[in-house]
Motif scaffolding. Structure first.
Motif, PDB file in Angstrom:
ATOM      1  N   GLU A 140       0.874  -1.342   0.023  1.00  0.00           N
ATOM      2  CA  GLU A 140       0.130  -0.060  -0.053  1.00  0.00           C
ATOM      3  C   GLU A 140       0.834   1.202  -0.077  1.00  0.00           C
ATOM      4  O   GLU A 140       2.141   1.155   0.483  1.00  0.00           O
ATOM      5  CB  GLU A 140      -0.796   0.074   1.198  1.00  0.00           C
ATOM      6  N   ASP A 141       0.458   2.401  -0.570  1.00  0.00           N
ATOM      7  CA  ASP A 141       1.080   3.600  -0.414  1.00  0.00           C
ATOM      8  C   ASP A 141       1.696   3.789   0.918  1.00  0.00           C
ATOM      9  O   ASP A 141       2.624   4.301   0.928  1.00  0.00           O
ATOM     10  CB  ASP A 141       0.241   4.718  -0.799  1.00  0.00           C
ATOM     11  N   SER A 142       0.883   3.634   1.993  1.00  0.00           N
ATOM     12  CA  SER A 142       1.408   4.225   3.242  1.00  0.00           C
ATOM     13  C   SER A 142       2.673   3.381   3.595  1.00  0.00           C
ATOM     14  O   SER A 142       3.570   3.720   4.337  1.00  0.00           O
ATOM     15  CB  SER A 142       0.315   4.121   4.459  1.00  0.00           C
ATOM     16  N   ASP A 143       2.623   2.050   3.345  1.00  0.00           N
ATOM     17  CA  ASP A 143       3.604   1.063   3.635  1.00  0.00           C
ATOM     18  C   ASP A 143       4.927   1.523   2.843  1.00  0.00           C
ATOM     19  O   ASP A 143       6.113   1.353   3.334  1.00  0.00           O
ATOM     20  CB  ASP A 143       3.258  -0.345   3.331  1.00  0.00           C
ATOM     21  N   ILE A 144       4.648   1.791   1.730  1.00  0.00           N
ATOM     22  CA  ILE A 144       5.785   2.063   0.781  1.00  0.00           C
ATOM     23  C   ILE A 144       6.750   3.271   1.233  1.00  0.00           C
ATOM     24  O   ILE A 144       7.702   3.180   1.405  1.00  0.00           O
ATOM     25  CB  ILE A 144       5.274   2.262  -0.649  1.00  0.00           C
ATOM     26  N   HIS A 145       5.653   4.327   1.622  1.00  0.00           N
ATOM     27  CA  HIS A 145       6.474   5.425   2.003  1.00  0.00           C
ATOM     28  C   HIS A 145       6.976   5.583   3.360  1.00  0.00           C
ATOM     29  O   HIS A 145       7.808   6.316   3.736  1.00  0.00           O
ATOM     30  CB  HIS A 145       5.367   6.795   1.773  1.00  0.00           C
ATOM     31  N   ASP A 146       6.565   4.697   4.293  1.00  0.00           N
ATOM     32  CA  ASP A 146       6.851   4.287   5.633  1.00  0.00           C
ATOM     33  C   ASP A 146       8.227   3.613   5.549  1.00  0.00           C
ATOM     34  O   ASP A 146       9.379   4.141   6.180  1.00  0.00           O
ATOM     35  CB  ASP A 146       5.829   3.601   6.329  1.00  0.00           C
ATOM     36  N   LEU A 147       8.478   2.732   4.318  1.00  0.00           N
ATOM     37  CA  LEU A 147       9.760   1.997   4.344  1.00  0.00           C
ATOM     38  C   LEU A 147      10.817   2.942   3.749  1.00  0.00           C
ATOM     39  O   LEU A 147      11.849   3.041   4.006  1.00  0.00           O
ATOM     40  CB  LEU A 147       9.552   0.762   3.605  1.00  0.00           C
ATOM     41  N   GLU A 148      10.288   3.881   2.658  1.00  0.00           N
ATOM     42  CA  GLU A 148      11.248   4.797   2.185  1.00  0.00           C
ATOM     43  C   GLU A 148      11.894   5.747   3.267  1.00  0.00           C
ATOM     44  O   GLU A 148      12.892   5.976   3.528  1.00  0.00           O
ATOM     45  CB  GLU A 148      10.560   5.810   1.202  1.00  0.00           C
ATOM     46  N   ARG A 149      10.772   6.279   4.205  1.00  0.00           N
ATOM     47  CA  ARG A 149      11.262   7.107   5.147  1.00  0.00           C
ATOM     48  C   ARG A 149      12.235   6.399   6.172  1.00  0.00           C
ATOM     49  O   ARG A 149      13.159   7.001   6.588  1.00  0.00           O
ATOM     50  CB  ARG A 149      10.162   7.664   5.920  1.00  0.00           C
ATOM     51  N   GLU A 150      11.983   5.341   6.619  1.00  0.00           N
ATOM     52  CA  GLU A 150      12.795   4.305   7.503  1.00  0.00           C
ATOM     53  C   GLU A 150      14.286   4.344   7.000  1.00  0.00           C
ATOM     54  O   GLU A 150      15.178   4.404   7.672  1.00  0.00           O
ATOM     55  CB  GLU A 150      12.245   3.189   7.702  1.00  0.00           C
ATOM     56  N   LEU A 151      14.287   3.696   5.639  1.00  0.00           N
ATOM     57  CA  LEU A 151      15.705   3.647   5.103  1.00  0.00           C
ATOM     58  C   LEU A 151      16.217   5.146   5.034  1.00  0.00           C
ATOM     59  O   LEU A 151      17.656   5.063   5.299  1.00  0.00           O
ATOM     60  CB  LEU A 151      15.485   2.938   3.683  1.00  0.00           C
ATOM     61  N   SER A 152      15.642   6.119   4.542  1.00  0.00           N
ATOM     62  CA  SER A 152      16.154   7.110   4.517  1.00  0.00           C
ATOM     63  C   SER A 152      16.964   8.072   5.633  1.00  0.00           C
ATOM     64  O   SER A 152      17.935   8.886   5.579  1.00  0.00           O
ATOM     65  CB  SER A 152      15.175   8.328   3.707  1.00  0.00           C
ATOM     66  N   THR A 153      16.329   7.617   6.736  1.00  0.00           N
ATOM     67  CA  THR A 153      16.963   8.139   8.027  1.00  0.00           C
ATOM     68  C   THR A 153      17.837   7.360   8.547  1.00  0.00           C
ATOM     69  O   THR A 153      18.342   7.553   9.653  1.00  0.00           O
ATOM     70  CB  THR A 153      15.766   8.264   8.985  1.00  0.00           C
ATOM     71  N   MET A 154      18.328   6.239   8.204  1.00  0.00           N
ATOM     72  CA  MET A 154      19.528   5.413   8.457  1.00  0.00           C
ATOM     73  C   MET A 154      20.820   6.130   8.314  1.00  0.00           C
ATOM     74  O   MET A 154      20.874   6.707   7.362  1.00  0.00           O
ATOM     75  CB  MET A 154      19.428   4.061   7.897  1.00  0.00           C
ATOM     76  N   ASP A 155      21.847   5.923   9.236  1.00  0.00           N
ATOM     77  CA  ASP A 155      22.923   6.517   9.075  1.00  0.00           C
ATOM     78  C   ASP A 155      23.661   5.974   7.890  1.00  0.00           C
ATOM     79  O   ASP A 155      23.574   4.748   7.571  1.00  0.00           O
ATOM     80  CB  ASP A 155      23.799   6.209  10.257  1.00  0.00           C
ATOM     81  N   GLY A 156      24.153   6.978   6.953  1.00  0.00           N
ATOM     82  CA  GLY A 156      24.675   6.464   5.810  1.00  0.00           C
ATOM     83  C   GLY A 156      23.856   6.517   4.550  1.00  0.00           C
ATOM     84  O   GLY A 156      24.367   6.224   3.450  1.00  0.00           O
ATOM     85  N   VAL A 157      22.813   6.610   4.562  1.00  0.00           N
ATOM     86  CA  VAL A 157      21.730   6.547   3.646  1.00  0.00           C
ATOM     87  C   VAL A 157      21.277   7.973   2.921  1.00  0.00           C
ATOM     88  O   VAL A 157      20.964   8.895   4.012  1.00  0.00           O
ATOM     89  CB  VAL A 157      20.306   5.719   3.805  1.00  0.00           C
ATOM     90  N   TYR A 158      21.334   8.409   1.727  1.00  0.00           N
ATOM     91  CA  TYR A 158      21.253   9.483   1.269  1.00  0.00           C
ATOM     92  C   TYR A 158      19.950   9.689   0.738  1.00  0.00           C
ATOM     93  O   TYR A 158      19.216  10.760   1.184  1.00  0.00           O
ATOM     94  CB  TYR A 158      21.989  10.200   0.218  1.00  0.00           C
TER      95      TYR A 158
END
Length: 79
Positions: A17-35
């Motif tokens: 679902e859109d919300s799940d995709i965007h949550d996953l994008e946000r989680e990965l984007s906030t990890m140290d070393g991820v641009y």
């Protein structure tokens, strides 16, 4: 200080679902070393992640996706 940048494409087997995709994008984007992490809206099973391989490894990104109960594979790695 010189930053290294690599790109990895993660293929996600499930349709999310859109919300799940965007949550996953946000989680990965906030990890140290991820641009950035983003899903192609026309190929929603593919997520492109730009990261610094000196700070985080591609396998760790894949484990994070898999920790959500998703089945995913690394498609490519560029240095």
């Amino acid at each position: 200080m010189y930053n290294h940048c690599s790109d990895i494409l993660i293929h996600i087997d499930e349709e999310l679902e859109d919300s799940d995709i965007h949550d996953l994008e946000r989680e990965l984007s906030t990890m140290d070393g991820v641009y950035s992490a983003c899903v192609n809206e026309r190929a929603r099973h593919l997520m492109l992640v730009d990261f610094d391989p000196e700070d985080i490894k591609a396998a760790q990104l894949l484990r994070t996706v898999s920790s959500h109960g998703l089945h995913a594979e690394l498609v490519g790695l560029e240095g």
